[in-house]
Design a protein around this motif. Sequence first.
Motif, short mmCIF file in Angstrom:
data_model
loop_
_atom_site.label_atom_id
_atom_site.label_comp_id
_atom_site.label_asym_id
_atom_site.label_seq_id
_atom_site.Cartn_x
_atom_site.Cartn_y
_atom_site.Cartn_z
N ALA A 84 44.93 24.29 42.97
CA ALA A 84 45.56 25.38 42.54
C ALA A 84 44.41 25.83 41.35
CB ALA A 84 46.56 25.18 41.67
N VAL A 85 43.36 25.03 41.07
CA VAL A 85 42.38 25.44 40.13
C VAL A 85 41.04 24.90 40.36
CG1 VAL A 85 43.00 23.76 38.46
CG2 VAL A 85 41.98 26.09 37.49
N GLU A 86 39.91 25.35 40.09
CA GLU A 86 38.52 24.58 40.19
C GLU A 86 38.54 23.68 38.96
OE1 GLU A 86 36.14 25.23 42.44
OE2 GLU A 86 37.69 26.42 43.42
N TRP A 87 37.92 22.47 39.26
CA TRP A 87 37.80 21.47 38.20
C TRP A 87 36.55 20.65 38.48
CZ3 TRP A 87 37.81 16.24 39.91
CH2 TRP A 87 38.18 16.39 41.10
N ARG A 88 36.23 19.92 37.52
CA ARG A 88 35.08 19.18 37.49
C ARG A 88 35.19 17.99 36.64
NH1 ARG A 88 34.60 23.02 33.27
NH2 ARG A 88 33.72 22.32 31.44
N THR A 89 34.42 16.95 37.02
CA THR A 89 34.37 15.68 36.11
C THR A 89 33.22 15.65 35.47
OG1 THR A 89 33.23 14.50 37.93
CG2 THR A 89 35.75 14.28 37.85
N GLY A 90 33.33 14.99 34.03
CA GLY A 90 32.03 14.79 33.20
C GLY A 90 31.59 13.19 33.34
N GLY A 91 30.52 13.14 32.69
CA GLY A 91 29.73 11.89 32.58
C GLY A 91 30.75 10.63 32.12
N ALA A 92 31.77 10.93 31.17
CA ALA A 92 32.22 9.89 30.58
C ALA A 92 33.91 9.87 31.46
CB ALA A 92 32.91 10.04 29.15
N GLY A 93 34.16 10.69 32.66
CA GLY A 93 35.22 10.47 33.21
C GLY A 93 36.28 11.52 33.05
N GLU A 94 35.84 12.59 32.08
CA GLU A 94 36.59 13.73 31.94
C GLU A 94 37.09 14.31 33.20
OE1 GLU A 94 33.36 13.58 28.80
OE2 GLU A 94 33.50 13.49 30.81
N VAL A 95 38.16 14.78 33.17
CA VAL A 95 38.60 15.69 34.42
C VAL A 95 39.09 16.96 33.68
CG1 VAL A 95 40.42 16.28 36.24
CG2 VAL A 95 39.47 13.72 35.77
N VAL A 96 38.28 18.04 33.85
CA VAL A 96 38.32 19.50 33.15
C VAL A 96 38.57 20.56 34.10
CG1 VAL A 96 37.05 20.86 31.72
CG2 VAL A 96 36.66 18.54 31.59
N LEU A 97 39.78 20.90 33.76
CA LEU A 97 40.22 22.20 34.80
C LEU A 97 39.54 23.39 34.16
CD1 LEU A 97 44.12 21.59 34.79
CD2 LEU A 97 42.12 20.63 36.34
N ASP A 98 38.89 24.17 35.06
CA ASP A 98 38.52 25.56 34.78
C ASP A 98 39.26 26.40 34.29
OD1 ASP A 98 35.87 24.56 35.91
OD2 ASP A 98 35.74 26.03 37.32
N GLY A 99 38.98 27.24 33.26
CA GLY A 99 39.97 28.16 32.41
C GLY A 99 40.67 27.79 31.40
N THR A 100 40.55 26.60 31.10
CA THR A 100 41.49 26.00 30.09
C THR A 100 40.92 26.33 28.81
OG1 THR A 100 40.31 23.95 29.97
CG2 THR A 100 42.04 24.02 31.27
N LEU A 101 41.75 26.47 27.81
CA LEU A 101 40.94 26.78 26.26
C LEU A 101 40.12 25.86 25.95
CD1 LEU A 101 44.43 28.64 24.72
CD2 LEU A 101 42.39 29.43 25.91
N ALA A 102 40.76 24.47 25.98
CA ALA A 102 39.83 23.30 25.46
C ALA A 102 40.32 21.93 26.02
CB ALA A 102 40.25 23.25 24.00
N TRP A 103 39.44 21.00 26.13
CA TRP A 103 39.79 19.63 26.61
C TRP A 103 39.68 18.85 25.56
CZ3 TRP A 103 35.98 16.53 27.06
CH2 TRP A 103 34.52 17.04 27.21
N ILE A 104 40.44 17.42 25.73
CA ILE A 104 40.00 16.31 24.87
C ILE A 104 40.40 15.02 25.70
CG2 ILE A 104 41.30 14.95 22.83
CD1 ILE A 104 42.79 18.18 22.94
N HIS A 105 39.31 14.29 25.65
CA HIS A 105 38.93 13.01 26.55
C HIS A 105 39.40 12.10 25.39
CE1 HIS A 105 38.04 10.93 29.99
NE2 HIS A 105 37.16 10.21 29.05
N CYS A 106 40.18 10.97 26.07
CA CYS A 106 40.94 9.75 25.22
C CYS A 106 40.87 8.74 26.16
CB CYS A 106 42.24 10.25 24.85
SG CYS A 106 42.51 11.63 24.09
N GLU A 107 40.68 7.56 25.42
CA GLU A 107 40.77 6.17 25.64
C GLU A 107 42.34 5.99 25.34
OE1 GLU A 107 38.74 3.72 27.51
OE2 GLU A 107 37.17 5.64 27.53
N ILE A 108 42.87 5.21 26.33
CA ILE A 108 44.35 4.90 25.79
C ILE A 108 44.24 4.02 24.84
CG2 ILE A 108 46.77 3.55 26.59
CD1 ILE A 108 46.35 4.95 29.36
N ASP A 109 44.87 3.99 23.59
CA ASP A 109 44.97 3.18 22.50
C ASP A 109 46.07 2.45 22.42
OD1 ASP A 109 43.60 2.69 19.58
OD2 ASP A 109 45.84 2.95 19.27
N SER A 110 47.40 2.94 22.71
CA SER A 110 48.54 2.26 22.88
C SER A 110 49.71 2.71 23.54
CB SER A 110 49.12 1.64 21.25
OG SER A 110 49.18 3.01 20.74
N ILE A 111 50.49 2.10 24.16
CA ILE A 111 51.73 2.84 25.00
C ILE A 111 52.95 2.03 24.17
CG2 ILE A 111 52.84 3.04 26.97
CD1 ILE A 111 50.18 2.83 28.55
#
Length: 149
Positions: A84-111
């Motif tokens: 449904a959308v173009e996307w790319r990955t970053g060096g730290a494993g980010e999965v970024v969708l094209d056209g988004t306003l912003a992205w935030i990459h996180c490590e899971i801290d707790s569940i």
Amino acid sequence: MLGCFCTGVTVVAGMRDGGPAGFACQSFSAVSLDPPLVLICPGRESMSWPRIRSSGRFTVNVLAEDQRDVCTAFGSRQGAKFNAVEWRTGGAGEVVLDGTLAWIHCEIDSIHDGGDHEIVVGRVDSLHVERQGRPLLFFRGGHELDVAA
């Protein structure tokens, strides 16, 4: 009653076993500035979340108002969501969708237990504003561009 509260729409995405996984998520919030923490609340019935969770990291993509089709694709259990959308990955494993306003990459801290959802706290590793614009909003069961209506 809860439909009276407007929320932004995001797509939570991640990589596992060489392929992307993602889902539409409106349960997203900032938790702390120091340390930088956010939370998401994926449903326990999600097919995508277990793949993302097992990687230990996730990317929150903030959708723009012109990305309703992306929200629909990622809100479905059917089909190839990433077509449904173009996307790319970053060096730290980010999965970024094209056209988004912003992205935030996180490590899971707790569940934490959240009934039929999990409450996931993510420690922010990196973030980036992709473009200016208005966010896609969810209000009273739909996507509203004018919440004052």
